[in-house]
Design an enzyme around this catalytic site. Sequence first.
Site, PDB file in Angstrom:
ATOM      1  N   GLY A  15      14.369 -11.437   0.395  1.00  0.00           N
ATOM      2  CA  GLY A  15      13.673 -12.821  -0.019  1.00  0.00           C
ATOM      3  C   GLY A  15      13.940 -12.484  -1.736  1.00  0.00           C
ATOM      4  O   GLY A  15      13.554 -11.648  -2.211  1.00  0.00           O
ATOM      5  N   ASP A 107      10.641  -3.709   0.947  1.00  0.00           N
ATOM      6  CA  ASP A 107      10.460  -2.507   1.902  1.00  0.00           C
ATOM      7  C   ASP A 107      12.026  -2.475   2.633  1.00  0.00           C
ATOM      8  O   ASP A 107      12.264  -1.157   2.889  1.00  0.00           O
ATOM      9  CB  ASP A 107       9.390  -2.800   2.999  1.00  0.00           C
ATOM     10  CG  ASP A 107       8.085  -2.227   2.222  1.00  0.00           C
ATOM     11  OD1 ASP A 107       8.040  -1.406   1.630  1.00  0.00           O
ATOM     12  OD2 ASP A 107       7.054  -2.881   2.735  1.00  0.00           O
ATOM     13  N   THR A 129       9.117  -8.361  -4.703  1.00  0.00           N
ATOM     14  CA  THR A 129       8.717  -9.338  -3.599  1.00  0.00           C
ATOM     15  C   THR A 129       7.528  -9.846  -4.174  1.00  0.00           C
ATOM     16  O   THR A 129       6.660  -9.279  -4.749  1.00  0.00           O
ATOM     17  CB  THR A 129       8.509  -8.483  -2.387  1.00  0.00           C
ATOM     18  OG1 THR A 129       7.886  -9.314  -1.112  1.00  0.00           O
ATOM     19  CG2 THR A 129       7.697  -7.242  -2.468  1.00  0.00           C
ATOM     20  N   ASP A 133       3.867  -6.291  -1.491  1.00  0.00           N
ATOM     21  CA  ASP A 133       2.980  -5.383  -0.635  1.00  0.00           C
ATOM     22  C   ASP A 133       4.234  -4.047  -0.074  1.00  0.00           C
ATOM     23  O   ASP A 133       4.246  -3.419   0.901  1.00  0.00           O
ATOM     24  CB  ASP A 133       3.276  -6.224   0.858  1.00  0.00           C
ATOM     25  CG  ASP A 133       4.786  -6.664   1.005  1.00  0.00           C
ATOM     26  OD1 ASP A 133       5.707  -6.546   0.420  1.00  0.00           O
ATOM     27  OD2 ASP A 133       4.943  -7.270   2.329  1.00  0.00           O
ATOM     28  N   ARG A 175       3.158 -13.051   5.248  1.00  0.00           N
ATOM     29  CA  ARG A 175       2.912 -12.970   6.765  1.00  0.00           C
ATOM     30  C   ARG A 175       1.907 -11.649   7.186  1.00  0.00           C
ATOM     31  O   ARG A 175       1.341 -11.824   8.142  1.00  0.00           O
ATOM     32  CB  ARG A 175       4.304 -12.594   7.388  1.00  0.00           C
ATOM     33  CG  ARG A 175       5.092 -14.015   7.617  1.00  0.00           C
ATOM     34  CD  ARG A 175       6.472 -13.923   8.183  1.00  0.00           C
ATOM     35  NE  ARG A 175       7.141 -14.873   8.437  1.00  0.00           N
ATOM     36  CZ  ARG A 175       8.231 -15.177   7.239  1.00  0.00           C
ATOM     37  NH1 ARG A 175       8.384 -14.237   6.497  1.00  0.00           N
ATOM     38  NH2 ARG A 175       8.821 -16.417   7.586  1.00  0.00           N
TER      39      ARG A 175
END
Length: 324
Positions: A15, A107, A129, A133, A175
């Site tokens: 992303g 990740d 990101t 995360d 998410r």
Amino acid sequence: MSLNIKTIGVLTSGGDAPGMNAAIRAVVRTAIFKGIKVMGFTRGYTGLIKGEFSEMNIRSVSEIIHRGGTVLHTSRCLEFKTTAGVEKARDICNENGIDAVVAIGGDGTMKGAKNLSEAGIPTILIPATIDNDVGCSDYSIGFDTALNTAMLMIDKLRDTAQSHERCSVVEVMGRSSGYLAMTTGIACGALSILIPEVEFDVDRDIIDRMLYTQRTGKRHFIVVVAEGSGSAMEIAELIRAKTGIETTATILGHVQRGGSPTLEDRYIASLMGVRAAELLAEGIGKRAVVMKHGQIMDFDIDEALNMRKTIDKDLAVLSQKISI
């Protein structure tokens, strides 16, 4: 053993995140300063596998530090998750004299960097990101810009919620991570914040709080929900049915990914890009460049992939104390 690196590739994967361009710029200019040639791969690992690259110079990264998205474009490459895909990428690098790679992403990008390193192409990961995360780093490029975008949108929604004495349920990205929802919710004074890391009950965590604050004079409400916690549309319908209060749902979606990066994202991306290029100039590969305790550091990618971070659940309690 120190590596003799003369040419590197740089790519953005997964992303997009505001600040990726600032990281690209820092990698390119630092590498060139160190006497290293830089090739820019388009569309992430997909472009790497297909050999889609061109040489970059100090002017090719001019006027990009303030731009959102990524000038190198990005994609999610399923083929690179296979051994055959990684071997294709390795062969492309070897055939074109590319000694190492800097990969900018989350990740999934880091796992790809590990596999490419183990295939013989030393790779450095820069975390980027909007979900923030990546377990090994306190901060990921793009997070601050996404926060400010979400805050601006929620502030606008609050104006109309206040005017009509209604409830506004706002769904933000995340998410499996609640960093964006929790931080934005606190900054915007949300009545309730729903995140994947904390189980919630609609009656206890939303309805009862709405009724309590109504009795103290509150007439409009903001609920922030991470996409991994539930549907804003469904939650809005439940609130409407249980309270009779006019309730709207807004899904912010990909607007959170776009826009000119904030100072924070430009600054941190620049520092991380410099460190990544310097590591390769020193002959050091297979590292993840991270921010820990306010400092730019780097870890072996195997160690970095095993690191985990969890959102401070005390923030949920804090948010409730100040949102009544």
